[in-house]
Scaffold this motif. Structure first.
Motif, PDB file in Angstrom:
ATOM      1  N   HIS A   1      -0.985   1.307   5.526  1.00 57.35           N
ATOM      2  CA  HIS A   1       0.396   1.532   5.100  1.00 57.35           C
ATOM      3  C   HIS A   1       1.274   2.080   6.221  1.00 57.35           C
ATOM      4  O   HIS A   1       2.494   2.051   6.106  1.00 57.35           O
ATOM      5  N   HIS A   2       0.677   2.553   7.322  1.00 56.43           N
ATOM      6  CA  HIS A   2       1.475   2.987   8.469  1.00 56.43           C
ATOM      7  C   HIS A   2       2.186   1.808   9.141  1.00 56.43           C
ATOM      8  O   HIS A   2       3.187   2.001   9.839  1.00 56.43           O
TER       9      HIS A   2
ATOM     10  N   ASP B   1       0.824  -1.207   0.000  1.00 60.82           N
ATOM     11  CA  ASP B   1       0.000   0.000   0.000  1.00 60.82           C
ATOM     12  C   ASP B   1       0.860   1.259   0.000  1.00 60.82           C
ATOM     13  O   ASP B   1       0.464   2.285  -0.571  1.00 60.82           O
ATOM     14  N   GLY B   2       2.029   1.196   0.633  1.00 56.40           N
ATOM     15  CA  GLY B   2       2.940   2.339   0.581  1.00 56.40           C
ATOM     16  C   GLY B   2       3.395   2.629  -0.838  1.00 56.40           C
ATOM     17  O   GLY B   2       3.475   3.787  -1.264  1.00 56.40           O
ATOM     18  N   ILE B   3       3.662   1.563  -1.594  1.00 58.48           N
ATOM     19  CA  ILE B   3       4.030   1.730  -3.003  1.00 58.48           C
ATOM     20  C   ILE B   3       2.824   2.198  -3.809  1.00 58.48           C
ATOM     21  O   ILE B   3       2.943   3.061  -4.682  1.00 58.48           O
ATOM     22  N   ARG B   4       1.662   1.661  -3.504  1.00 57.66           N
ATOM     23  CA  ARG B   4       0.440   2.036  -4.219  1.00 57.66           C
ATOM     24  C   ARG B   4       0.156   3.537  -4.104  1.00 57.66           C
ATOM     25  O   ARG B   4      -0.135   4.203  -5.100  1.00 57.66           O
TER      26      ARG B   4
ATOM     27  N   ALA C   1       3.295   3.161  17.745  1.00 52.45           N
ATOM     28  CA  ALA C   1       2.944   4.379  17.004  1.00 52.45           C
ATOM     29  C   ALA C   1       1.670   4.175  16.196  1.00 52.45           C
ATOM     30  O   ALA C   1       0.892   5.118  16.001  1.00 52.45           O
ATOM     31  N   CYS C   2       1.440   2.951  15.730  1.00 54.45           N
ATOM     32  CA  CYS C   2       0.226   2.639  14.970  1.00 54.45           C
ATOM     33  C   CYS C   2      -0.939   2.298  15.893  1.00 54.45           C
ATOM     34  O   CYS C   2      -2.056   2.790  15.708  1.00 54.45           O
TER      35      CYS C   2
ATOM     36  N   GLY D   1       2.297   5.922  -2.820  1.00 54.98           N
ATOM     37  CA  GLY D   1       3.443   6.813  -2.822  1.00 54.98           C
ATOM     38  C   GLY D   1       3.626   7.423  -1.455  1.00 54.98           C
ATOM     39  O   GLY D   1       3.681   8.648  -1.291  1.00 54.98           O
ATOM     40  N   GLN D   2       3.758   6.575  -0.438  1.00 53.40           N
ATOM     41  CA  GLN D   2       3.759   7.017   0.944  1.00 53.40           C
ATOM     42  C   GLN D   2       5.171   7.309   1.461  1.00 53.40           C
ATOM     43  O   GLN D   2       6.175   7.005   0.812  1.00 53.40           O
TER      44      GLN D   2
END
Length: 431
Positions: free
Chosen positions: A319-320, A147-150, A309-310, A152-153
């Protein structure tokens, strides 16, 4: 004290090429899915938010009033210092920015594996690059990483900064950087790494806490000088509006609060239950992080605080949970073949987060399959997986004392000592 003689072994160039091939092979699935075959109106939507913040500064537009183009209409939610860092993105075409950002995320995730799995990787001797590639490749299939790649995180960079800052032995590239600086910079970009300052304070690590706070404060002050109106808009209003982050009740919010908003009581009872649960989880997680720090297991320390943190945040999108990469490698430890239960535990967490269980739950509920409880459990599975990972970190950390030989190998692999020099594990390195 155990003393081990270790020699630095240089890996041949072809093995580094093999490592790159393995990393690219692992990353090709999310890259093809989310950058080649994904609808363009949903393409790299978060990096578009960052870029638009940079554009806003250049053209004099209010940063926190601007939205990305339809259909997303996303606002900028980060501190003003992050907007300053986004100015270079505004100078490049959006398509190029999306591909460059993806390449940087892949590199950052590979670096996370290198730094979090250093004890296991350096057991490979001259085959270290291949071990790194084999460990890194499946990490790109994890739901949070994909999801980070999806989108752009930025999470891969936040995780890498905290890991490099806290891990011991300290990476050689940071030899002139005071501990706490990278955590402070991460906190200046995104507020959630502030949980590491809480960890510092709990353990009376005043110097690191002070350095992190001072670094973040200097960055925020610089942003105030450069863009005062944006700073006032963020600290005076945008920060207090959680709705800017998106629908908090949505499945993507896998924090304790997000799950309670979907399945728990509402109103004051829901808030009270949330406070009780975050107190319990916080007590367990910070206690685990403290024990790991005292025993010198800094990878487990980072994984535990990162998961907090999450878990403790009011909003934690899927994506966190990029921290799960660190958690998997901490559970594996230095020699998982010696205790195969650690290998099984790491595989369980890996498969759990590869399966994208929350979306299975959404499909279950949408099709009204009985029993509906199964759909609800699956819908909130990433929270359950993070809690399970936190418990497995405690279990794995308690299984054996820190491996002095593995630490010596790691130091040699990072060339912190000359070839053939005898390595010693100093007790002070636990801090």
């Amino acid at each position: 004290m155990r003393v081990t003689a270790v020699r630095t072994t240089r890996a041949p160039a072809w093995q580094w090429a093999g490592c790159a091939a393995l990393v690219l092979l692992g990353a090709v699935i999310p890259v093809l899915r989310f950058l080649v075959f994904w609808p363009m109106d949903q393409w790299q939507v978060d990096v578009e938010v960052y870029r638009q913040a940079g554009v806003s500064i250049l053209i004099g537009r209010p940063i926190y009033d601007a939205m990305t183009e339809a259909p997303q209409l996303l606002p900028f939610t980060y501190p003003p210092f992050a907007a300053l860092l986004a100015i270079p993105l505004a100078l490049l075409p959006f398509g190029l920015v999306g591909w460059l950002w993806t390449a940087l995320q892949i590199a950052a995730t590979t670096a996370i594996v290198w730094y979090a799995g250093y004890r296991l990787i350096h057991r490979g001797g001259s085959a270290q690059p291949l071990v790194l590639g084999l460990l890194a490749a499946p990490m790109f299939w994890l739901h949070p990483v994909g999801d980070g790649i999806r989108f752009g995180q930025v999470n891969a960079f936040i995780v890498l900064a905290a890991l490099m800052d806290l891990r011991r032995p300290r990476p050689r590239v940071l030899s002139g950087v005071a501990p706490g600086v990278l955590v402070g910079l991460a906190m200046a970009i995104k507020l959630t790494p502030g949980v590491f300052v809480v960890h510092y304070v709990i353990n009376r690590r005043w110097r690191e806490a002070g350095t992190a706070i001072a670094t973040a404060a200097i960055a925020w002050l610089a942003a105030f000088v450069a863009i005062p109106s944006a700073s006032l808009a963020f600290w005076g209003g945008a920060l207090q509006d959680p709705a800017r982050l998106g629908p908090n009740m949505g499945t993507s919010n896998q924090s304790i609060r997000g799950v309670l908003m979907r399945v728990g009581p509402s109103g004051g009872a829901g808030v009270a239950l949330w406070l009780v649960l975050i107190a319990l989880v916080g007590w367990f997680g910070f206690r685990l992080a403290r024990r790991a720090w005292l025993r010198g297991d800094t990878v487990t320390e980072v994984a535990a605080v990162g998961l907090l943190a999450c878990l403790l945040s009011p909003v934690a999108w899927i994506h966190h949970f990029h921290w799960i990469v660190v958690a998997i490698l901490a559970i594996l430890g230095a020699d998982p073949l010696r205790d195969r239960r650690r290998l099984v535990a790491a595989l369980v967490i890996t498969v759990w987060f590869v399966c994208r269980l929350p979306w299975w739950g959404i499909s279950w509920i949408a099709h009204d399959w009985p029993p509906i409880l199964v759909g609800r459990i699956l819908q909130n599975a990433d929270l359950a997986g993070a809690l399970l990972a936190l418990w497995l970190l405690a279990w794995a950390s308690a299984r054996e004392p820190r491996d002095a030989e593995a630490d010596a190998v790691a130091r040699a692999g990072e060339r912190s000592a000359a070839p053939g020099k005898v390595e010693r594990r100093a007790a002070s390195e636990a801090g």
